[in-house]
Design an enzyme around this catalytic site. Structure first.
Site, PDB file in Angstrom:
ATOM      1  N   THR A 103       0.849  -1.182   0.000  1.00 50.71           N
ATOM      2  CA  THR A 103       0.000   0.000   0.000  1.00 50.71           C
ATOM      3  C   THR A 103       0.889   1.238   0.000  1.00 50.71           C
ATOM      4  O   THR A 103       1.979   1.223   0.564  1.00 50.71           O
ATOM      5  CB  THR A 103      -0.971   0.005   1.205  1.00 50.71           C
ATOM      6  OG1 THR A 103      -1.852   1.122   1.102  1.00 50.71           O
ATOM      7  CG2 THR A 103      -0.245   0.033   2.535  1.00 50.71           C
ATOM      8  N   HIS A 158       2.863 -11.726  13.979  1.00 50.47           N
ATOM      9  CA  HIS A 158       3.939 -12.173  14.860  1.00 50.47           C
ATOM     10  C   HIS A 158       3.786 -13.642  15.261  1.00 50.47           C
ATOM     11  O   HIS A 158       4.715 -14.256  15.777  1.00 50.47           O
ATOM     12  CB  HIS A 158       3.990 -11.302  16.112  1.00 50.47           C
ATOM     13  CG  HIS A 158       5.377 -11.061  16.617  1.00 50.47           C
ATOM     14  ND1 HIS A 158       6.244 -12.074  16.939  1.00 50.47           N
ATOM     15  CD2 HIS A 158       6.047  -9.915  16.841  1.00 50.47           C
ATOM     16  CE1 HIS A 158       7.391 -11.566  17.358  1.00 50.47           C
ATOM     17  NE2 HIS A 158       7.289 -10.253  17.307  1.00 50.47           N
TER      18      HIS A 158
END
Length: 187
Positions: A103, A158
């Site tokens: 993006t 994560h």
């Protein structure tokens, strides 16, 4: 007949970094056994979702098989997706199946932001505005010079990607952008 823009260089740099760090090009999907367990699905192909601004907001169509595309093919593909997005002619298939997202908030003036993951993807790269900054140049000289700089941000899941691996991925993208001749020669 195709103009080169920044995005093809970033996509090529990302594709190279995804090869080196395959967890960033993976998905966390429901386990075959069912239940709430997840399993890792690694992707051979780099199907890059690229955020495109439209009059109704951002959409994120997918440019498929980027690892096999030339710079010109990437630029043409992005242009096609952007035109179809602005004309409201994207289908559901165009918006599904991305393995990684890029993006560019910089086109709206963003200097730094935190891009939001698009599950089940495990990574998204945010590009930001290019602004002149004071930096040491040449490196190690103690001299200060004004140079154009862009901040990059990587958001990642994560549960699969360690912080050190995320930083190494970003460094690989940075090196690709700083040495575009290596990208063009596929080194």
């Amino acid at each position: 007949g195709v103009g080169l823009g920044f995005m093809s260089f970033f996509i090529k740099a990302v594709v190279n970094a995804l090869k080196a760090y395959p967890a960033v090009n993976a998905s966390l999907v429901p386990a075959a056994a069912g239940g709430t367990d997840l399993e890792i699905e690694y992707h051979e192909s780099a199907d890059i979702a690229v955020a495109v601004g439209t009059p109704k907001g951002l959409v994120v169509p997918v440019l498929r098989g980027c690892e096999q595309l030339s710079f010109a093919q990437i630029e043409s593909g992005i242009k096609d997706l952007a035109v179809r997005a602005r004309d409201g002619k994207l289908g559901l298939k165009d918006l599904q199946g991305g393995t990684f997202t890029i993006t560019n908030g910089g086109i709206y003036g963003s200097l730094m932001s935190t891009p939001i993951l698009n599950p089940p993807q495990t990574g998204i790269l945010g590009m930001h505005a290019i602004k002149n900054r004071a930096v040491e140049h040449p490196a190690g000289s103690g001299q200060v010079a004004i140079r154009p700089m862009m901040y990059l941000a990587l958001s990642y899941d994560h549960r699969l990607i360690d912080g050190a691996e995320a930083v190494q991925f970003l460094v690989a993208v940075k090196q690709g952008i700083e040495e575009p001749q290596r990208l063009m020669l596929a080194l």
